[in-house]
Design an enzyme around this catalytic site. Structure first.
Site, PDB file in Angstrom:
ATOM      1  N   ASN A   7       0.876  -1.173   0.000  1.00 26.41           N
ATOM      2  CA  ASN A   7       0.000   0.000   0.000  1.00 26.41           C
ATOM      3  C   ASN A   7       0.917   1.227   0.000  1.00 26.41           C
ATOM      4  OD1 ASN A   7      -1.812   2.029   0.472  1.00 26.41           O
ATOM      5  ND2 ASN A   7      -2.733   1.112   2.292  1.00 26.41           N
ATOM      6  N   ARG A  91      -2.458  -2.082  -3.607  1.00 25.07           N
ATOM      7  CA  ARG A  91      -3.677  -1.310  -3.431  1.00 25.07           C
ATOM      8  C   ARG A  91      -3.611  -0.116  -4.390  1.00 25.07           C
ATOM      9  NH1 ARG A  91      -5.085   3.084   1.064  1.00 25.07           N
ATOM     10  NH2 ARG A  91      -7.264   3.345   0.525  1.00 25.07           N
ATOM     11  N   HIS A 180     -12.839   2.929  -0.037  1.00 32.05           N
ATOM     12  CA  HIS A 180     -12.798   1.914   1.029  1.00 32.05           C
ATOM     13  C   HIS A 180     -13.503   0.623   0.585  1.00 32.05           C
ATOM     14  CE1 HIS A 180     -12.755   5.465   4.081  1.00 32.05           C
ATOM     15  NE2 HIS A 180     -11.514   5.043   3.901  1.00 32.05           N
ATOM     16  N   ARG A 241     -11.395  16.128   7.076  1.00 34.19           N
ATOM     17  CA  ARG A 241     -12.168  16.420   5.848  1.00 34.19           C
ATOM     18  C   ARG A 241     -13.597  16.805   6.210  1.00 34.19           C
ATOM     19  NH1 ARG A 241     -10.860  10.833   2.912  1.00 34.19           N
ATOM     20  NH2 ARG A 241      -8.938  10.606   4.081  1.00 34.19           N
ATOM     21  N   GLU A 386      -8.220  -5.383   4.887  1.00 37.29           N
ATOM     22  CA  GLU A 386      -8.091  -5.098   3.455  1.00 37.29           C
ATOM     23  C   GLU A 386      -6.938  -5.878   2.834  1.00 37.29           C
ATOM     24  OE1 GLU A 386      -8.368  -1.112   5.117  1.00 37.29           O
ATOM     25  OE2 GLU A 386      -9.072  -0.455   3.161  1.00 37.29           O
TER      26      GLU A 386
END
Ligand code: ADP
Length: 400
Positions: A7, A91, A180, A241, A386
């Site tokens: 990743n 990823r 996600h 965010r 993940e």
């Protein structure tokens, strides 16, 4: 098969070596501060001590080389040589509309991922640095790209379109994509297994609440809606965010504050969310502590976050004409009992009956059913994984 899962961020690279047949992580770690001075490799062979190596990494190729050296080291390694690594799974954040599944990496694919960088300028170029570095060092080893957006490609047009002129979609690929996906896929599958119902009949709401947060409506095992959009800025307020806002305020604030595009982007992505509301931190541990100590704005930030989680749960129950299970996952969802409790209180009308005592005391890192045995809607805390999804997809594609 041993799969190396990568990743890659712009200055960091997380990795895990996974033995797929045993669903077992063999070693994992992270390279930090790549290309910006003060680089460090953390290496943890599972079941043994963690190692840290401070050594400059000028680019991602240096980083991958250090990771491979550690993995195959005679003393601290977990493989006898690099040859034991059967494939690498990467990823990749944005797969646009082109990728609804994981794919084997070729030169053409690299070009396509590069083209999609317009939609994810912070992420795809960084992911590509990881891919190119691996290809340079281990050109013979098959590699697979696993996209964050892929799981949500089952959303239908009335869900994914914005109320803009259709040409925005046709000409510029402007639509909701969602992110996600790998996490929503993993935890929804686990929840469906636990429900023990035929997959086609299941309605699951998955709440991935971390530093970045999104919720998905998963009907019949497929994503039918999710809170993030064209970019990971839409939906819930997050660490830094802003989440959903009136789009008109963007131009309003730009005029008011004399912001250019970059400044406005930074304002919404880095200065907002629970950090911006609280003025304390983007980390829910700090917010919970500050709120408990009487900081009103920290409490407000957590309240705002939980209100939005609850609002989306209600929206997705409506969108799916019901819900069988609600799942909490990721850093906040797995650890923050305050957030879980505040998001779930008041959902009794849906048939949600939570064991709030268990919610207080439940162990971390394990899958827990938080609803009472008779609850119509099951509530689960399921640690996301993940990397395991990436490793399995990679093994399936590379093994062919
Ligand atoms: P990312 O989006 O970076 O993958 P994670 O899913 O790892 O994020 O979540 C990180 C966040 O989880 C932290 O910023 C923090 O807000 C939250 N978190 C982690 N541990 C705890 C904890 N014990 N209690 C409350 N919140 C936690």
């Amino acid at each position: 098969m041993k799969i190396l899962v990568i990743n890659a961020g712009s200055s960091s690279l997380k990795y895990q070596l996974i033995n797929v047949e045993q669903s077992e992580v063999v070693a994992k770690g992270i390279c930090e501060r790549i290309g910006i001075g003060g680089s460090k490799l953390t290496y943890k062979p599972i079941g043994r001590d963690k190692y840290e190596f401070s050594q400059e990494m000028n680019d991602h190729t240096d980083a991958i080389r250090m990771v491979l050296d550690a993995l195959a080291d005679a003393k601290i390694g977990v493989v006898s040589s690099m040859k034991e690594i059967d494939a690498v799974g990467h990823r990749v954040v944005h797969g646009g509309e082109r990728f609804s599944k994981s794919v084997l990496i070729t030169e053409e694919l690299i070009e396509e991922i590069d083209k999609l960088s317009v939609l994810a300028p912070l992420h795809n170029p960084a992911n590509l640095m990881g891919i190119r570095a691996c290809r340079a060092i281990m050109p013979e080893v098959p590699m697979v790209a696993v996209f964050d957006t892929a799981f949500h490609q089952t959303m239908s047009p009335e869900v994914f379109l914005y109320g803009l002129p259709y040409e925005a979609y046709a000409d510029f690929m402007i639509r909701r994509y969602g992110f996600h996906g790998t996490s929503h896929l993993y935890v929804s599958r686990r929840a469906i297994e636990k429900l023990g119902m035929p997959v086609e009949q299941t309605k699951v709401i998955t709440c991935h609440l971390g530093n970045g947060s999104s919720i998905a409506a998963v009907k019949g095992g497929k994503s039918v809606d999710t809170t993030m959009g064209l970019t990971p800025l839409e939906g819930l307020p997050m660490g830094t965010r802003c989440g959903d806002i009136d789009p008109a305020l963007v131009t309003y604030m730009m005029r008011r504050m004399n912001f250019d595009c970059e400044q406005m982007d930074e304002y919404m992505n880095k200065k907002s969310g629970v950090f911006g509301i609280s003025g304390v931190s983007s980390d829910f541990r700090d917010l919970d502590d500050a709120a408990a100590a009487g900081n009103a704005r920290a409490k407000l930030a957590v309240d705002m976050f939980c209100y939005r989680v609850k609002k989306y749960i209600g929206a997705y129950a409506a969108a799916m004409s019901g819900v069988d299970a609600i799942v909490f996952t990721a850093g906040v969802g797995e650890n923050d009992r305050v957030v879980r409790e505040r998001s779930l209180r008041g959902l009794e009308y849906l048939g949600v009956d939570v064991d709030f005592e268990l919610n207080e005391t439940c162990p971390r890192g394990a899958e827990v059913e938080l609803s009472k045995p008779g609850s119509k809607v099951k509530v689960y805390m399921i640690p996301t994984d993940e990397e395991m999804v990436i490793a399995r997809d990679t093994a399936a594609l590379a093994g062919k």
